[in-house]
Design an enzyme around this catalytic site. Sequence first.
Site, PDB file in Angstrom:
ATOM      1  N   LYS A  91       0.757  -1.047   0.135  1.00 48.08           N
ATOM      2  CA  LYS A  91      -0.168   0.080  -0.066  1.00 48.08           C
ATOM      3  C   LYS A  91       0.818   1.219   0.191  1.00 48.08           C
ATOM      4  CE  LYS A  91      -3.378   1.752   3.211  1.00 48.08           C
ATOM      5  NZ  LYS A  91      -3.996   1.505   4.695  1.00 48.08           N
TER       6      LYS A  91
HETATM    7  O1  G3P Z   1      -6.277   2.366   5.725  1.00 49.80           O
HETATM    8  C1  G3P Z   1      -6.217   3.794   5.498  1.00 49.80           C
HETATM    9  C2  G3P Z   1      -6.483   4.365   6.666  1.00 49.80           C
HETATM   10  O2  G3P Z   1      -5.818   3.960   7.542  1.00 49.80           O
HETATM   11  C3  G3P Z   1      -6.296   5.720   7.053  1.00 49.80           C
HETATM   12  O3  G3P Z   1      -7.192   6.233   7.600  1.00 49.80           O
HETATM   13  O4  G3P Z   1      -7.930   6.774   9.883  1.00 49.80           O
HETATM   14  O5  G3P Z   1      -5.785   7.363   9.412  1.00 49.80           O
HETATM   15  O6  G3P Z   1      -7.538   8.742   8.262  1.00 49.80           O
HETATM   16  P1  G3P Z   1      -7.203   7.405   8.837  1.00 49.80           P
END
Ligand code: G3P
Length: 225
Positions: A91
């Site tokens: 990723k």
């Molecule tokens: O998988 C993507 C995610 O982890 C990003 O999310 O909660 O850090 O905005 P966040």
Amino acid sequence: MLHLFLDTADIDEIRDAYSLIRLDGVTTNPSILAGAKNKYGSPVLELKVIYKFLEEHGGQLHIQPVASLYDEILKDAYYILEEVGENVWIKIPVTEDGLAAISRLSAEGIKVTAASVFTFTQGMLAYKAGADTVSVYCNRAEEKGIEYAHVIESLKNAFPDRVLLAASFRTTDQIERASFAGADSLTIKPKLLFQDLKTDLMRDTVANFQFSWESAFKSRNLRRE
Ligand code: G3P
């Protein structure tokens, strides 16, 4: 059909969720790994346990390199594939270096998820560089006034056969809007995923049914024991 991922690196949360519903895998990022309980001694060992669990129970594992420069992203990616498992999705945030790494890894046949996508252009570049999946970050976009639902819709319109994974949710309303906009997959933190099961509305609704029954039959269950 919509695919559902858990956004966590906590094996207990993963086991609990898999015991309730059918899931399609797990996504993580360096912040999630940094905040995880780390009960196996190191993030890589934790990821190995998760990888093995998903091999047995079905599901993809998406892992993000920590490095942000091209050469280092590649080194992290190869390390992940060697140490955690050869079927991991790598990723990668769509920066300049990230795009170059997406292009290189995709050309080598490695499965890549282009992450931290906030605009149509970023997503388009990532698909054109060969990414299997593009991940639009909904809450982070919304906080900057970006219409993430529009970005999802435009990308699905232009790349109907490619996978769009919506991520970064803070509310269940954002989840609904991302799905309605056409996302193929959602990744959600376990706490948010199960949040609507215990709202005041749910408590009141169930209590209301019980009250009606109890008033009529002086019993708290159907068997009237
Ligand atoms: O998988 C993507 C995610 O982890 C990003 O999310 O909660 O850090 O905005 P966040």
